[in-house]
Scaffold this active site. Structure first.
Site, PDB file in Angstrom:
ATOM      1  N   SER A 195      24.783  64.862  10.539  1.00 16.42           N
ATOM      2  CA  SER A 195      26.119  65.225  11.005  1.00 16.42           C
ATOM      3  C   SER A 195      26.418  66.650  10.558  1.00 16.42           C
ATOM      4  O   SER A 195      25.714  67.208   9.699  1.00 16.42           O
ATOM      5  CB  SER A 195      27.148  64.264  10.398  1.00 16.42           C
ATOM      6  OG  SER A 195      28.469  64.724  10.594  1.00 16.42           O
ATOM      7  N   TYR A 217      31.073  59.566   3.031  1.00 15.36           N
ATOM      8  CA  TYR A 217      30.282  59.787   4.240  1.00 15.36           C
ATOM      9  C   TYR A 217      29.463  61.065   4.135  1.00 15.36           C
ATOM     10  O   TYR A 217      28.254  61.075   4.409  1.00 15.36           O
ATOM     11  CB  TYR A 217      31.222  59.855   5.442  1.00 15.36           C
ATOM     12  CG  TYR A 217      30.547  60.070   6.783  1.00 15.36           C
ATOM     13  CD1 TYR A 217      29.850  59.040   7.396  1.00 15.36           C
ATOM     14  CD2 TYR A 217      30.644  61.292   7.445  1.00 15.36           C
ATOM     15  CE1 TYR A 217      29.246  59.219   8.628  1.00 15.36           C
ATOM     16  CE2 TYR A 217      30.044  61.478   8.674  1.00 15.36           C
ATOM     17  CZ  TYR A 217      29.345  60.448   9.271  1.00 15.36           C
ATOM     18  OH  TYR A 217      28.754  60.637  10.487  1.00 15.36           O
TER      19      TYR A 217
END
Length: 259
Positions: free
Chosen positions: A144, A157
């Site tokens: 990401s 995360y």
């Protein structure tokens, strides 16, 4: 049908919807036989039924990537029904939003690592022996923009996504002599079903969607298909001299200094 992945056997985790589904569909269109691996049995079965109706070769195997036995079963089913895997797309992941460091329960920390990082390792551990035996293979770990930048209140995360880059580089170095390439694909804001659910929960869904889109130089969010094509590039011979790298697909967001 195109043939960039002709005769390849691909496993795509988290492929019941969103980015994973788009990758599975595109890979089938490019000639691959695909295992759709996901914990969501209803949605995953629906994806595979549609692919098979179109004449593609796909199977669904219910998989909890955080469980090594579940992953082992999935890979065994792939080998039995499709053949030995030559492409692995580690896409399955979870995110807990609006959590700061001190607000994050231990169970959320543990679950985040179990799915986002351990899940990739479990899949790699089961698939790599087949790739070594064949003398080639490609692995794409979906990271990401959070792998490189910190967005407040998305803990842990970003920690897991940073770790994915380390896993990718380590495996690339270790497996290079076996002609196995390992790269990371790092999307920005993508309009997945989960994203639309988040939009719908806001007071003005269209305004929320536009607000997120406008932070990008391209002034919009990505579609799932716009992430699937870079995944295809990394999985195909078109990237044959590329390993240990991170391909950022974020509409230019990561190069902007200000918020």
């Amino acid at each position: 049908m195109n043939t960039r992945l002709k005769d390849q056997i691909a496993i795509v985790t988290g492929a019941a919807d969103g980015i994973g589904r788009a990758i599975a569909e595109l890979f089938c269109q490019e000639g691959a036989s695909v295992c759709v691996a996901d914990i969501n049995e209803v949605a995953g079965t629906e994806v595979v039924n549609k692919l098979n109706e179109q004449g593609f070769n796909a199977i669904f195997v219910k998989t909890d990537v955080s469980c090594i036995d579940s992953v082992k079963n999935m890979v065994e089913q792939t080998v039995t029904q499709l053949g030995k895997p030559s492409v692995l797309i580690n896409n399955a992941g979870i995110i807990y939003q609006n959590k700061s460091f001190l607000e994050t329960p231990t169970e959320q920390w543990d679950k985040s690592f179990a799915v986002n990082l351990d899940g990739m390792w479990h899949c790699c551990k089961q698939v790599i022996p087949y790739m070594k035996e064949a003398g080639f293979g490609t692995i794409v770990n979906v990271g990401s923009v959070h792998s490189f930048k910190i967005v407040p209140n998305h803990f842990p995360y970003a920690v897991t996504k940073h770790a994915i880059i380390g896993l990718t580089k380590n495996l690339a170095v270790e497996l290079g002599e076996n002609n196995i390439r390992v790269n990371a694909l790092c999307p920005g804001m993508v309009e997945t079903p989960a994203a639309f659910k988040w939009f719908d929960e806001s007071e003005d869904p269209e305004a929320a969607r536009k607000e997120l889109g406008d932070i990008h130089p391209l002034r919009r969010n990505a579609s799932c298909e716009e992430i699937a094509y870079p995944a295809l590039f990394l999985a195909s011979k078109e990237s044959s001299f590329m390993t240990g790298q991170s391909l950022i697909i974020d509409g230019g967001r990561s190069v902007v200094y200000h918020l």
